[in-house]
Every structure is written in structure tokens, then in C-alpha cells.
Write a protein that holds these residues in place. Structure first.
Motif, mmCIF file in Angstrom:
data_model
loop_
_atom_site.group_PDB
_atom_site.id
_atom_site.type_symbol
_atom_site.label_atom_id
_atom_site.label_comp_id
_atom_site.label_asym_id
_atom_site.label_seq_id
_atom_site.Cartn_x
_atom_site.Cartn_y
_atom_site.Cartn_z
ATOM 1 N N GLY A 289 0.832 -1.191 0.000
ATOM 2 C CA GLY A 289 0.000 0.000 0.000
ATOM 3 C C GLY A 289 0.865 1.240 0.000
ATOM 4 N N THR A 290 0.295 2.357 -0.354
ATOM 5 C CA THR A 290 1.024 3.602 -0.266
ATOM 6 C C THR A 290 0.199 4.590 0.543
ATOM 7 O OG1 THR A 290 0.032 4.298 -2.331
ATOM 8 C CG2 THR A 290 2.251 3.398 -2.450
ATOM 9 N N VAL A 291 0.896 5.453 1.221
ATOM 10 C CA VAL A 291 0.216 6.508 1.976
ATOM 11 C C VAL A 291 0.873 7.820 1.597
ATOM 12 C CG1 VAL A 291 -0.380 7.389 4.246
ATOM 13 C CG2 VAL A 291 -0.205 4.931 3.883
ATOM 14 N N HIS A 292 0.075 8.713 1.090
ATOM 15 C CA HIS A 292 0.618 10.019 0.758
ATOM 16 C C HIS A 292 0.433 10.927 1.952
ATOM 17 C CE1 HIS A 292 2.055 12.683 -2.445
ATOM 18 N NE2 HIS A 292 1.573 13.610 -1.637
ATOM 19 N N VAL A 293 1.539 11.458 2.459
ATOM 20 C CA VAL A 293 1.418 12.335 3.624
ATOM 21 C C VAL A 293 1.911 13.721 3.247
ATOM 22 C CG1 VAL A 293 1.672 10.438 5.233
ATOM 23 C CG2 VAL A 293 3.688 11.696 4.502
ATOM 24 N N PRO A 294 1.357 14.731 3.902
ATOM 25 C CA PRO A 294 1.706 16.095 3.516
ATOM 26 C C PRO A 294 3.186 16.402 3.696
ATOM 27 C CG PRO A 294 -0.008 16.083 5.240
ATOM 28 C CD PRO A 294 0.329 14.670 4.937
ATOM 29 N N ALA A 295 3.861 15.683 4.605
ATOM 30 C CA ALA A 295 5.245 16.031 4.909
ATOM 31 C C ALA A 295 6.203 15.704 3.764
ATOM 32 C CB ALA A 295 5.686 15.316 6.182
ATOM 33 N N PHE A 296 5.847 14.727 2.920
ATOM 34 C CA PHE A 296 6.772 14.328 1.860
ATOM 35 C C PHE A 296 6.124 14.447 0.484
ATOM 36 C CE2 PHE A 296 7.531 11.518 5.564
ATOM 37 C CZ PHE A 296 8.721 12.084 5.982
ATOM 38 N N ASP A 297 6.971 14.641 -0.525
ATOM 39 C CA ASP A 297 6.464 14.729 -1.893
ATOM 40 C C ASP A 297 5.967 13.387 -2.384
ATOM 41 O OD1 ASP A 297 6.942 17.314 -2.044
ATOM 42 O OD2 ASP A 297 8.841 17.193 -3.157
ATOM 43 N N ARG A 298 6.779 12.371 -2.131
ATOM 44 C CA ARG A 298 6.420 11.041 -2.619
ATOM 45 C C ARG A 298 5.657 10.281 -1.545
ATOM 46 N NH1 ARG A 298 9.604 8.637 -6.655
ATOM 47 N NH2 ARG A 298 11.084 10.087 -7.573
ATOM 48 N N ALA A 299 4.843 9.368 -2.019
ATOM 49 C CA ALA A 299 4.083 8.558 -1.075
ATOM 50 C C ALA A 299 5.017 7.577 -0.369
ATOM 51 C CB ALA A 299 2.995 7.808 -1.813
ATOM 52 N N LEU A 300 4.700 7.240 0.854
ATOM 53 C CA LEU A 300 5.460 6.235 1.587
ATOM 54 C C LEU A 300 4.884 4.865 1.279
ATOM 55 C CD1 LEU A 300 5.553 8.114 4.981
ATOM 56 C CD2 LEU A 300 7.501 7.684 3.505
ATOM 57 N N ILE A 301 5.758 3.863 1.279
ATOM 58 C CA ILE A 301 5.287 2.512 0.975
ATOM 59 C C ILE A 301 4.988 1.775 2.271
ATOM 60 C CG2 ILE A 301 5.863 0.366 -0.193
ATOM 61 C CD1 ILE A 301 7.918 1.832 -1.714
ATOM 62 N N VAL A 302 3.946 0.984 2.259
ATOM 63 C CA VAL A 302 3.671 0.093 3.386
ATOM 64 C C VAL A 302 3.611 -1.307 2.791
ATOM 65 C CG1 VAL A 302 2.064 -0.527 5.196
ATOM 66 C CG2 VAL A 302 2.336 1.863 4.552
ATOM 67 N N GLN A 303 4.541 -2.172 3.210
ATOM 68 C CA GLN A 303 4.584 -3.497 2.596
ATOM 69 C C GLN A 303 4.277 -4.588 3.596
ATOM 70 O OE1 GLN A 303 8.180 -4.282 0.542
ATOM 71 N NE2 GLN A 303 7.257 -3.854 -1.441
ATOM 72 N N GLY A 304 3.503 -5.525 3.156
ATOM 73 C CA GLY A 304 3.244 -6.706 3.977
ATOM 74 C C GLY A 304 2.082 -6.500 4.918
ATOM 75 N N ARG A 305 1.519 -7.626 5.314
ATOM 76 C CA ARG A 305 0.347 -7.604 6.162
ATOM 77 C C ARG A 305 0.633 -7.038 7.545
ATOM 78 N NH1 ARG A 305 -4.087 -10.447 4.550
ATOM 79 N NH2 ARG A 305 -3.329 -12.097 3.233
ATOM 80 N N GLU A 306 1.814 -7.391 8.048
ATOM 81 C CA GLU A 306 2.128 -6.979 9.398
ATOM 82 C C GLU A 306 2.244 -5.460 9.480
ATOM 83 O OE1 GLU A 306 4.948 -9.020 12.755
ATOM 84 O OE2 GLU A 306 5.035 -9.606 10.653
ATOM 85 N N ASN A 307 2.895 -4.890 8.469
ATOM 86 C CA ASN A 307 3.076 -3.452 8.470
ATOM 87 C C ASN A 307 1.775 -2.711 8.201
ATOM 88 O OD1 ASN A 307 5.720 -3.454 9.121
ATOM 89 N ND2 ASN A 307 6.438 -3.505 6.994
ATOM 90 N N SER A 308 0.931 -3.295 7.369
ATOM 91 C CA SER A 308 -0.311 -2.573 7.102
ATOM 92 C C SER A 308 -1.319 -2.794 8.225
ATOM 93 C CB SER A 308 -0.895 -2.947 5.741
ATOM 94 O OG SER A 308 -1.069 -4.326 5.656
ATOM 95 N N ASN A 309 -1.003 -3.693 9.125
ATOM 96 C CA ASN A 309 -1.721 -3.807 10.395
ATOM 97 C C ASN A 309 -3.226 -3.537 10.333
ATOM 98 O OD1 ASN A 309 -2.254 -4.155 13.043
ATOM 99 N ND2 ASN A 309 -0.973 -2.469 13.800
ATOM 100 N N ARG A 310 -3.928 -4.362 9.633
ATOM 101 C CA ARG A 310 -5.399 -4.326 9.597
ATOM 102 C C ARG A 310 -5.989 -3.092 8.920
ATOM 103 N NH1 ARG A 310 -6.684 -4.557 15.539
ATOM 104 N NH2 ARG A 310 -4.495 -4.037 15.809
ATOM 105 N N ALA A 311 -5.166 -2.314 8.250
ATOM 106 C CA ALA A 311 -5.740 -1.175 7.531
ATOM 107 C C ALA A 311 -6.365 -1.696 6.243
ATOM 108 C CB ALA A 311 -4.663 -0.156 7.220
ATOM 109 N N VAL A 312 -7.500 -1.162 5.898
ATOM 110 C CA VAL A 312 -8.173 -1.533 4.659
ATOM 111 C C VAL A 312 -8.097 -0.325 3.733
ATOM 112 C CG1 VAL A 312 -10.381 -2.211 3.651
ATOM 113 C CG2 VAL A 312 -9.703 -3.121 5.853
ATOM 114 N N SER A 313 -7.928 -0.592 2.455
ATOM 115 C CA SER A 313 -7.783 0.491 1.492
ATOM 116 C C SER A 313 -8.863 1.551 1.709
ATOM 117 C CB SER A 313 -7.908 -0.074 0.083
ATOM 118 O OG SER A 313 -7.393 0.836 -0.829
#
Lengths: 994, 253
Positions: A289-313
Motif C-alpha cells: 500500500g502507499t500513503v501520501h502524507v503532507p510532509a513528503f512529496d512522494r508517497a510512503l510505501i507500506v509493505q506486507g500484512r504486518e506493516n499494514s496492520n489491519r488497515a483496509v484500502s
């Protein structure tokens, strides 16, 4: 000194005074003590049509109206309650089974919602509260809100030491007891012996026990539902209760890390150590998954189930950036859930613990890491993060189908409850675990489900069924599925909306007499030679045009738009409905209207040969198509002819036609070409998107053939003048209402969006993409031509379109004027004005323009910045969803059209992964993924292929000779169709042949 | 989160269980503080006000060549720090309080027969002990009672109340009810006006509205307000008569 003794004497005989005191803790940690008065009364009706006593005592409102009584005199009977019954659910019943109460049909009617319960529901969940309020307004459901805490007999004072919950349960029981007694008396007064039972629905054992002791009819939800016909279907709609989940909790071990507390997240976000953004899952790789945050130009990557920790798109999440040594490169591989999670057992984590990451997933990820490490030199690793908490879930209802491998017993009549997986149509959503008794019956059906929770102990979210839409691949089910999936409101218009239509119906016509109020402020333009040009078969004609040569050598050009705002007045039910729908949705075989048919296709539609109200924009243009002057007016027009694009083109080209109408059209054509040239010179983009038309058999609307849309000069003619009208209107309403004008903007895309495409063009074709301005982009796109391959340019344009931002509606007061620009059209200001029948934004623009020319006063809702903003927010979403639904519909029909056929077509490679590539087939406007393991000669030898991410190429070594596949390459593919396992959709399957 | 005013349309019941045209419990007594020339204590729901009057008396500070031939009404409103849900001390010259003082003073300047006491002042002190909406209206009512208790000649009572416009349940038909006599919570959520009348004929002497409301709803709001003022006048009158009766009985008996 007089002593000030407080008297509690009541002011009116029917009311007595009590007071309610409670403590409240504020966000700041402060505690407030709040004292409220409570006027207890006896004139709150029971609202049962059986009761005549209450009818007399219900006091009228200011407008001398009393509310009609809601609860039926003959409520539905069940086996248990043959005399009929009213339901009094407690809070938990609503919280766990709102879907159940919302079911259409005979079940769950005549429900008494107690004030105590309503208040508690509001405390626990605002969305559920809103749904409950909506239910009380639904006349068919007969839900009545009884204000038990204001009625003297049912008011319950909290005892010392009693918890709020106990007090509320007691209030519910007391209200039930009162109702039962009250109804008994009411019925006796009518000398009848049958009176409906009042049944308390609760899952609280303690409360049920007490109810029994107090002789109150009570039942828990499950056993009540079991007594209904159709119990199996209804039972599945109950979310599994907390007790059930808790019972499991003790056994299972936790799989996911715990979320941070809300305050920890907020502090983290505030001081910059954590970041907040929307979680987006990649459509190609469900583990990334990717998360675009205001602090950075590029989106941050979230990889794997553990890291995405129950977040749903779609959820709003808080993330923490991982240490640099855990950063990963974005995946260059296609990973689909069906490949990896195929053999999982839905029941499994009830009895044994399991890892969150299955062995196969782990292997897939390892491979990723290895690849990433192998390319460290290029520094392609990107900042990677993990989800530490969720600010807001964005769960909705999902359409999907039951994974047949997860069903244990296939026998139809088995009523055993089992847990199955539901595979959502949207690939970015994880499988949902659902408990059901009708698993076998649901196989092969499109079903609607919702997610209830995702506990730390459960690998997948837990949800429950709502209803079945019908069999997979049937037109009805699939169409409804995609409408639900894109949240398109497709139910027929309610009566309140239809009541807003003119009473004359189809007989309505422009009043004959010019003295009629309808004519005030309108110009009579019936003499002008006006015609409309639309796609063939168009019935909702929004716009019509005219042009004539003026004596001074200039041209008078008019754009006449259907005067929808005359029929749809602000803030009535029809306007509300239209603003909710936001836009008309066009599917291949169906149109879901924003406004009722009568208006859209008749009264507003600028049909030929009859008089219609219009809103006209009239310019004087000189020979170079520069605007000399412009006027806006409400008008009455009579269109002389409704052309299709082809017919108009033929008429213009036909030299023998020399009448004034045709001459006018030729003027329009000439001027539109000048306008277009000017626009292009200013840097307007000519973008492309793969558009196809599905030809359907007229009667069965079964798809017959697929064609790419053809563009004629007349298409551009209409487009140019519509753009001109929109721009003129935009400046006018902005001038009149600088703070609240509803405009449309298209932001310039950030440079990074084009980086990848620019690089691809450079590496593969040696071409440069300049992205400094829209003009530069337009010019360099013009140069991207491959002499040997005429389609290449279009392909590049399609890819460039995907790099753009999407245009959006906004309220002029919320942006600086420099941000108003429409990048794609290279216009400083823009709005939508020309399609009020099918877009709500245009309707609002009409109202603003009407006020700007002093035709009518502006409604209050259009003067408030916050209200306009809310409208914009909604229509932006609706607009997007409508596009998506339209595309999904085309996709489905293309699939159906190709069903059972095998074709060979040319295609182009538009994206390349390490284990597959995406091919675009222009003939059908489809793109499809070809995975290496699908290539016969590559089976088992996938590992040997070499992926060069720098060169965008993939070398296949499976066959006898090495074969290189690269980006933009032209290939021939065999097209066949297959029902896709993971989404249950019929999809095109592509195979590489040459 | 307790329910808010949006649920009014469900059963035409307000947040505290009243109907649209019901006043809150109004309780008042006179001569509650003997050191002043006149005093009154008034409770309108949970809004509680102690009013004291001193005067007519000589002005403490002569302002220049004061040639005024009328008694001047001076009003001081003291909002106690404990009157609201949050304990907070208010600055003396706070704008809102000043405005309140001015409004009350102007209203009574019109009904007090000031020409009987030239070159003098009547001081009205209003102590707000508890606030729960309709503050201005309660201040006016309390001041009326205290002035009567002090024996200041007036042409008539000033009776005041507030009216709000409830949210309508259906946007297509405007079926909003005007709501009489607001409590604090309603006042925060709804557009409202404060209205005061003098005399039985209901001459409007204060009409104050600080929120926006649809033009079409105003007329209904004012008419309900006038009716409410009439009711309040009746209650105040009864309080005064009862008090008078008791005083007389004490004298005679």
C-alpha cells in the motif's frame, strides 16, 4: 431577611419538573458538571393506531398540525405472537443488527425506538444513529421514536450506585411495561380483546431475566429472528456479538500489533514523528500500500500484512517511518491474493493459532527483498512505513462472492453455521470472513457484505451478509453490483421528489401568453435558427446552438442550455435528491438519472420543433473568433432540428444545402476551428483515453460488437462552444460572487508524476517529455511519433493522461485566484454550465448566473461558502464514481461481447513487471495482464527470466530461443474470455502469440 | 453525546421535554434583600438572577453641568464566575456585559417616569447567579420586579422572553416551529431573538437578534414571542400581587 425556598410547584398541571445532572470530561481533561431541567409530561402519544385516547391529547404544532400515528393497528403476527406484536429493541440490538432492521419486506416493522436507546446509539456510533434516524423517516417501516424519558409514567430516576447501563435497561423495561398496559387499556376501551404484544429485544442476559421476573415479554434477537419466516437469511445479517468474539479471544493469540492510543497518535502527528494519510492499496499487489502524507512529496510505501496492520484500502491511518535498513523498493511483481491464500481455511483461526504471514507470502516477500537488494546500486529503495493506528475507518458495503473452496458442506439443505470467505470484487480489499447458515445457497451468487471488525487475533476482517444480488454474471446482478460498488444511488425517485414536478406532466408547455409570469425576464428567441447536435439516440438534450452573420461582418453566436433551474427550485426534495446523486450515471445499457425522466428527457430537454425554456449565452465574435461582447439571458427557444454528429457533419459537407440553418452551422464550424487553434496555441492538452462503444442488440441489449469511438469535426464544434460558454459563465459568476462561485479547476500535475513516463520514453524511444507547462507537455506529446506505428502517439497520450491530476469542483472563496487555472484546457477560469440535466454543478452555476444577471435572488444555500464546499465535495466524489461505474460497465460488456470468441489482435505493452506485463489492446480499449506463468513455454521456468528495470525489459528464457519483451513493444495477443476466480467477473484473458 | 435540537422534528419535543409554546418554570419573589431600596429574585428555568435597586438618589459624581430633567437609569450587570458550566472570571468592562447593561438601561428609560426625579439616578444591579439561556430576558424581568419593589413609578411592566426557530424536518415544506423561552443548549444551536414588551397591549421595547434566520420565519417568531411576553407579564403581575397582599396582611394583621 426572607428565606429563598425553592418551590417545585409545577407551572402546568400536566407537567412536572425533574432535573438531570451529569458530569462530562472535556478533551482538555477538565470536568464539567451539567444540570438540565426535565419537564415530564403526559401528552406524549403512544402513536399506535389502536389508541384513541392518545389521539385526543397529542398537542398540535405551531402550524396546527399533529403528527399522524405511526404504529399499525394490525401489526405482523408470528408463530410466537399470533396476535401481532410491536418491537422495542434495546441499544445493543440496533448496534449489532442495523442491517436487519433495514431489511425491506414484512419483517421488522412497527418498531418503537425509545429515546433512551436513541441517545445511547448516538453515543456509541454516529453513523448508526444517522441510519436509525433515516429509518424513522421511512414511512413503510413504521418506526416510532417514543420519548420515554419525558413521559411521566416511564421516566426513571437513576438510583444511587446504579450504573448508567442498568438505569437505561430499567428505563427500557419500564417503557415496555407501560406500553403493554397502555395498549391493553386502549383495546379494552374499544371492546376488543386482541391487543399486540410488546416485545423487548435485548441480548443482555441480566436484563432478559429481570424482564421475565417483571412479566414483560422479552426475547433475545436470535431467538426472535428464528421465529420469523426467512430466518436463515435474516440471521446472517446479525454481526457476531461481542461475547462470541470475546470467547474466541481467550483462546487465540494476537496476530497484529496493537494500535496506539488516539492521544498518542495525535501527539505524534502534531510533533512530526508520525504521519497521517489515506491508505491506498496497489491494484497490482494486494500486499503493498502507499500513503501520501503532507510532509513528503512522494508517497510512503507500506509493505506486507504486518506493516499494514489491519488497515483496509481507504482508511485514514497514522504511520511511522521504518528505520532505513528496512526500506524496500516498490514491488515490481504482481501479487494477487488468490495465488497465495488459496488454501486457507476460513474456520481456521477459531481452533488454532496461525501466523499473519503465511509461508508462501513470506517467500514472495523474500524474493522481493532479494531483488531489491540485488539492485541496491541504483538506490531504488524507498522510504517504507508501518501503520500504527487508524484515525477513521472508511469501511463501506462490499460486493463480492463466496470463495467456493472455503465452503465446507455443499449440500443445499444443510443449515449448519459455518465460516466462509467472501472475496470482494475490489482486489484491494482483503477477504472477509463471514459466518453463515446458507453458505451452499450463496455459492455462485453476487452478495453484499459489510465489515464489522478486524480484531488483533484475526488474520482477516470479520463481517456479515447483507443480501444477495443474484447469480454471478447475470446482467441484473452485475449491474447492481457495480452500482453498489461505486455507491451510485439507483433506487427509483421517492414520491416526495416526484411531487416537485410540474403537475401538468408531459402536457406542460411554454405558456402562450407573454404576460405569464414564466415569461418575465425572458427573451423571446424563437425566431433564431437554433439546432442541437448530440450523439445518436440522445434524449436528454442539454444544449443547442445558433450562429448568424451580423451586418458589421461579425458573427452572433448563441449557446442555449436547458433551463433546469426553472423547474428545480433550491432546497426542495428534488433538489436535495439531485445534489445527492450529483450526476447522471451512464452505463452501457442503462442510464441512472440525476433528475426524474419527465424533466430530463422532456420538459427540460431542448427537443426540436417545440418551444422550450433555455438559458442563453450570446456572444458577438469577430472573424478571428475573439469575443467582442457577451450577454447572458433566460430565454424561450425553438430548436429547428436535433442532429446527430454524423448527420450534422453530412449536412455541413453537403454543398447543395444552402439554407440559413446550414449556413449558420458552417459559420459555427469555421469559428470552432479558430477557437480550437487558439486554445491549442495557448497550451491546451489533447489527451486520449481508450474509449470504446459497445454495440448492443436493441431488444435484448445483449452486446454484439465493440467499436472504438469515432471523433468527427462536429464533436469538436460542440465541444469548443461549450468550453467557451463555460469559461464566459465562470468569469461572470466569479465577478458577481467572488467568495462563493462554484468553479472547476485542474491543478498542474507535480513534476514527479511525469518522471517515470519521461524516463521510459527516453530509454525506449529516445524522446524527451518536457513538463514545464501544459504548453510544453502538449508540444512534446506532439513530437512523440513513431513513424512505423501510428498508434504509438495515442498510447503515449493515454499514459500521459494517467499522470495528470483529476479536475475538481471548488468554491472560489477557498482557493487563491492563481489556483483557479484549468491545466488541461489552459484556461484561467472554468466552470460547468452546459449540462444541467445531468450534472448538479451546472445547475448550481445556472442559479448563480441567474442571480448575477438579476433574474432572481440567490438562494441562501448558494451564498454560504461552507454549503458550496460541501456540495463540491460530494459532486467531486459522485463524478469520479460515475466515471468508474461507467468504465466498469463497459468492461463487463466487452467481456460479454467477447464471450466464447477467440480473436487475435495487436496490442502494446504499457507496463512491465518482473513476473508479467500489461498489454493494451486498442481495438477493444482493454488492458490485460499476462503473467509469465500463463505462458506455456515459461511454466516452471519463471525464475530464469531476467527483468531489467532500467531498460524496462524482460528476457524470457523458457522457449527454445531467448525472447525479449520490452515496454511499448507491439505484440500480437490471442484474446479469449474467462471467468476470473478472484473477483467472479468475466474478464478478458490475453495470451502472447507473437 | 446527548441528543441535540435536530431531533425536535421527530416528536415535537424539545431537549428538556417542553412543547414549542411552553415557558420554563418561572419563579420569583420580591424584597429578598432588605438593605437595598428594592430587590427581587427570579428563576427562569436554571437562569437565576438577583436584582437590587437603589435610588432615586443623588448621583455620586456630578458629570459636568448636569442639566438633565429626568432621572437616569444606571444598570450594572454582574455575571458571577460560578454562573456558567465553566468557572471563569469575567473582566469588568467586557463588551457583552456592557451591551447587556446598555440594553436593559435603555429599555427602562422608556417606561420609568423619570421626570418625577430630576437630577437623580436609579441604580439597578443585576447579579447573575446561574446561567441557562435567555439571559437578557431574565435580566429585564428581574429588573422590572426590583424596580416595582423599590416603588419607582413606571408606566407598565417590561416582560421579556426569547424565541428560536427550530430546524425544519423536511426541506421542501418549511414546517419549523418557533420555540419559546430557550435554555442554554437551544440557544447555542438555534437562531433566536430576545423580545420584550411593555404594557398589556404588548408594545415592543426590546428586540434583539444576533443570529441569522430566514426572513420568512421571522414573523412567526415575533408573534410567538409577543404571546410569550404576555404570559410572562401575567406571571410577574401575579408575583407582585401576591407579594402586595402579604405585605398588606402583615401591616393590617
Amino acid at each position: 431577611m426572607t428565606s429563598l425556598k425553592r418551590s417545585h410547584a409545577s407551572t402546568a398541571p400536566t407537567t412536572t419538573l425533574s432535573s438531570k445532572t451529569y458530569l462530562r470530561t472535556l478533551k482538555s481533561g477538565k470536568v464539567q458538571k451539567i444540570v438540565r431541567e426535565l419537564y415530564l409530561r403526559q401528552d406524549i402519544p403512544c402513536s399506535s393506531q389502536l389508541c384513541t385516547a392518545c389521539l385526543d391529547l397529542a398537542p398540535p404544532s405551531f402550524h396546527r398540525k399533529t403528527e399522524p400515528f405511526v404504529l399499525s393497528a394490525t401489526p405482523a403476527a408470528t408463530k410466537q405472537y399470533p396476535q401481532g406484536h410491536y418491537l422495542v429493541p434495546d441499544t445493543n440490538a440496533f448496534l449489532s443488527a442495523m442491517d436487519l432492521f433495514e431489511t425491506e419486506g414484512a419483517a421488522f416493522q412497527d418498531v418503537i425506538v425509545l429515546q433512551t436507546v436513541l441517545e445511547e446509539v448516538k453515543n456509541r456510533s454516529l453513523p448508526l444513529y444517522n441510519r436509525l434516524i433515516a429509518l424513522t423517516k421511512n414511512e413503510g417501516k413504521r418506526f416510532y421514536v417514543f420519548f420515554n424519558d419525558f413521559r411521566l409514567e416511564t421516566y426513571v430516576q437513576r438510583d444511587a450506585g446504579e450504573t448508567i447501563n442498568d438505569r437505561n435497561d430499567r428505563a427500557v423495561r419500564k417503557a415496555c411495561a407501560w406500553y403493554a398496559e397502555h395498549l391493553r387499556q386502549a383495546v379494552t376501551a374499544r371492546q376488543s380483546a386482541r391487543y399486540p404484544a410488546v416485545i423487548m429485544i435485548s441480548n443482555d442476559k441480566d436484563s432478559l431475566r429481570k424482564a421475565n421476573a417483571e412479566d414483560i415479554e422479552a426475547s433475545n434477537l436470535e431467538s426472535y429472528v428464528k421465529g420469523l419466516p426467512d430466518a436463515d437469511r435474516l440471521l446472517d445479517m446479525v454481526a457476531s456479538s461481542r461475547e462470541q468474539r470475546l470467547a474466541r479471544e481467550t483462546k487465540a493469540e494476537t496476530l497484529y500489533p496493537e494500535y496506539l492510543s488516539m492521544s498518542a497518535m495525535l501527539t505524534g502527528v502534531k510533533n512530526g514523528t508520525l504521519h497521517q494519510g489515506i491508505f491506498n492499496v496497489s491494484p497490482y499487489n494486494y500486499l503493498e500500500g502507499t500513503v501520501h502524507v503532507p510532509a513528503f512529496d512522494r508517497a510512503l510505501i507500506v509493505q506486507g500484512r504486518e506493516n499494514s496492520n489491519r488497515a483496509v484500502s481507504g482508511d485514514i491511518v497514522v504511520i511511522e517511518v521504518l528505520p532505513k535498513d528496512q526500506w524496500k523498493a516498490p514491488s515490481s511483481k504482481v501479487i494477487e491474493e488468490e495465488d497465495l491464500g488459496k488454501n486457507e481455511n476460513a474456520e481456521v483461526d477459531e481452533d488454532s493459532s496461525e501466523a499473519i504471514v503465511t509461508e508462501r507470502e513470506r517467500r514472495a516477500l523474500q524474493e522481493e527483498v532479494r531483488r531489491a537488494h540485488g539492485q541496491v546500486a541504483e538506490g531504488k529503495k524507498q522510504p517504507t512505513a508501518k501503520v500504527v493506528g487508524i484515525i477513521k475507518r472508511n469501511w463501506r458495503q462490499y460486493v463480492g462472492h463466496v470463495d467456493k473452496d472455503s465452503v465446507r458442506t455443499r449440500t443445499k439443505d444443510s443449515r449448519a453455521q459455518q465460516t466462509v470467505f467472501l472475496v470482494p470484487m475490489d482486489k484491494r480489499i482483503p477477504k472477509i470472513r463471514v459466518r453463515t447458515r446458507q453458505a451452499a445457497g450463496l455459492l455462485g451468487q453476487r452478495v453484499l457484505v459489510t465489515i464489522d471488525t478486524w480484531d488483533r487475533e484475526s488474520r482477516y476482517p470479520v463481517g456479515h451478509f447483507i443480501r444477495s444480488l443474484g447469480e454471478l454474471e447475470t446482467k441484473g446482478a452485475e449491474t447492481e453490483a457495480l452500482l453498489l460498488e461505486w455507491d451510485v444511488q439507483y433506487r427509483p425517485f421517492p414520491r416526495t421528489v416526484l411531487d416537485c414536478l410540474p403537475p401538468e406532466g408531459h402536457e406542460w408547455e411554454v405558456p402562450k401568453s407573454v404576460d405569464d409570469p414564466g415569461w418575465t425576464g425572458r427573451r423571446d428567441l424563437t425566431d433564431l435558427l437554433i439546432c442541437s447536435i448530440d450523439p445518436p439516440g440522445c434524449v436528454d438534450i442539454d444544449d443547442a446552438l445558433h450562429a448568424r452573420l451580423l451586418p458589421n461582418g461579425n458573427f452572433e453566436v448563441g449557446v442555449h442550455i436547458a433551463d433546469v433551474s426553472h423547474f428545480v427550485k433550491p432546497n426542495n426534495a428534488m433538489d436535495k435528491e439531485a445534489s445527492l446523486r450529483g450526476t447522471t450515471v451512464y452505463l452501457v445499457d442503462k442510464r441512472i438519472d440525476m433528475l426524474p425522466m419527465l424533466l430530463g428527457t422532456d420538459l427540460c430537454s431542448l427537443k426540436p420543433y417545440i418551444e422550450r425554456y433555455a438559458f442563453s449565452v450570446i456572444w458577438e465574435l469577430d472573424k478571428n473568433a475573439d469575443i467582442v461582447s457577451s450577454t447572458f439571458t433566460k430565454s424561450v427557444i425553438r430548436s429547428r432540428e436535433a442532429f446527430s454528429y454524423e448527420a450534422a457533419q453530412l449536412r455541413i459537407d453537403d454543398k447543395s444545402q444552402q439554407d440559413d440553418l446550414t449556413k449558420g452551422m458552417r459559420h459555427l464550424m469555421m469559428l470552432s476551428k479558430r477557437l480550437r487553434a487558439k486554445r491549442m496555441a495557448a497550451g491546451a492538452l489533447n489527451l486520449a483515453s481508450p474509449e470504446v462503444r459497445v454495440q448492443t442488440e436493441s431488444e435484448t441489449s445483449d452486446p454484439v460488437d465493440v467499436q472504438t469511438k469515432q471523433l468527427l469535426d462536429t464533436n469538436q464544434l460542440v465541444e469548443e462552444f461549450m468550453l467557451l460558454a463555460n469559461i464566459s459563465v465562470a468569469s461572470k459568476i466569479y465577478e458577481a460572487f467572488p467568495q462563493t462561485a462554484l468553479l472547476r479547476r485542474h491543478a498542474a500535475p507535480p513534476k514527479t508524476n511525469f518522471e517515470e513516463l519521461g524516463n521510459q520514453l527516453k530509454v525506449k524511444k529516445g524522446m524527451e517529455l518536457h513538463t514545464d507547462s501544459s504548453k510544453a507537455v502538449a508540444d512534446s506529446l506532439d513530437k512523440c511519433v513513431d513513424q512505423s506505428e501510428p498508434f504509438f502517439n495515442t498510447l503515449v497520450r493515454i499514459l500521459a493522461t494517467r499522470c495528470m491530476m483529476s479536475a475538481e469542483y471548488f468554491c472560489s472563496g477557498t482557493q487563491a485566484p492563481s489556483e483557479f487555472r484549468h491545466y488541461g484546457l489552459a484556461s484561467e477560469i472554468y466552470t460547468h454550465f452546459t449540462s444541467p440535466i445531468r450534472r448538479y454543478a451546472d445547475l448550481e452555476a445556472h442559479r448563480q448566473l441567474a442571480a448575477a444577471i438579476d433574474y432572481e435572488p440567490l438562494d441562501a444555500s448558494l451564498q454560504s461558502k461552507s454549503k458550496i464546499e460541501a456540495v463540491c465535495k460530494n459532486i467531486n466524489v459522485r463524478h469520479r464514481n460515475a466515471q468508474m461505474a461507467g468504465r466498469a460497465s463497459v468492461e463487463y460488456y466487452v467481456g460479454q461481447a467477447l464471450k466464447g470468441r477467440v480473436l487475435e489482435e495487436d496490442g502494446f505493452i504499457m507496463r512491465i513487471f518482473s513476473n508479467g506485463f500489461v498489454v493494451f489492446v486498442p481495438r477493444f480499449g482493454i488492458e490485460g495482464l499476462i503473467r509469465l506463468r500463463d505462458l506455456p513455454e515459461e511454466v516452471g521456468r519463471e525464475q530464469d527470466s531476467v527483468f531489467d528495470s532500467e531498460d524496462y525489459s524482460l528476457t524470457l528464457r523458457g522457449g527454445k530461443v531467448e525472447r525479449k519483451v520490452e515496454l511499448f513493444q507491439k505484440v500480437t495477443v490471442k484474446i479469449s474470455d474467462e471467468a476470473e476466480e478472484s473477483t467472479g467477473k468475466r474478464k478478458i484473458k490475453l495470451q502472447l502469440t507473437k | 453525546m446527548p441528543l441535540d435540537t435536530s431531533t425536535y422534528a421527530l416528536a415535537h419535543l424539545r431537549l428538556d421535554g417542553r412543547r414549542w409554546n411552553e415557558l420554563r418554570r418561572l419563579h420569583a419573589s420580591l424584597s429578598v434583600q432588605s438593605s437595598s431600596d428594592g430587590s427581587a429574585y427570579l428563576e427562569q428555568g436554571n437562569t437565576k438572577i438577583l436584582a437590587t435597586v437603589s435610588g432615586p438618589q443623588e448621583p455620586v459624581r456630578r458629570t459636568g453641568r448636569d442639566g438633565s430633567s429626568e432621572a437616569k437609569i444606571e444598570v450594572e450587570v454582574n455575571v458571577t464566575p460560578f454562573s456558567g458550566t465553566d468557572r471563569k472570571r469575567r473582566a469588568k468592562g467586557e463588551k457583552r456585559v456592557q451591551e447587556l447593561q446598555l440594553t436593559v438601561a435603555r429599555a427602562f428609560q422608556g417606561v420609568v417616569l423619570g421626570h418625577l426625579y430630576p437630577h437623580s439616578v436609579v441604580e439597578v444591579r443585576l447579579h447573575v447567579l446561574s446561567q441557562d439561556g435567555s439571559l437578557l430576558a431574565a435580566c429585564l424581568n428581574a429588573a422590572t420586579l426590583a424596580l416595582i419593589d423599590a416603588g419607582i413609578p413606571m408606566t407598565d411592566y417590561i416582560a421579556a422572553c426569547t424565541v428560536a426557530s427550530s430546524p425544519s424536518s423536511d426541506q421542501s415544506i418549511d414546517d419549523s416551529d418557533p420555540l419559546l423561552d430557550l435554555n442554554g443548549l437551544e440557544e447555542q444551536e438555534l437562531p433566536f431573538l430576545s423580545i420584550a414588551t411593555s404594557g398589556e397591549e404588548g408594545k415592543v421595547c426590546v428586540l434583539m437578534m444576533e443570529t441569522k434566520v430566514q426572513m420568512a420565519r421571522l414573523e412567526a417568531m415575533v408573534s410567538v414571542g409577543l404571546d410569550g411576553c404576555g404570559q410572562i407579564r401575567g406571571i410577574l403581575d401575579e408575583v407582585v400581587r401576591q407579594h402586595g397582599k402579604r405585605v398588606l396582611e402583615a401591616k393590617v394583621g
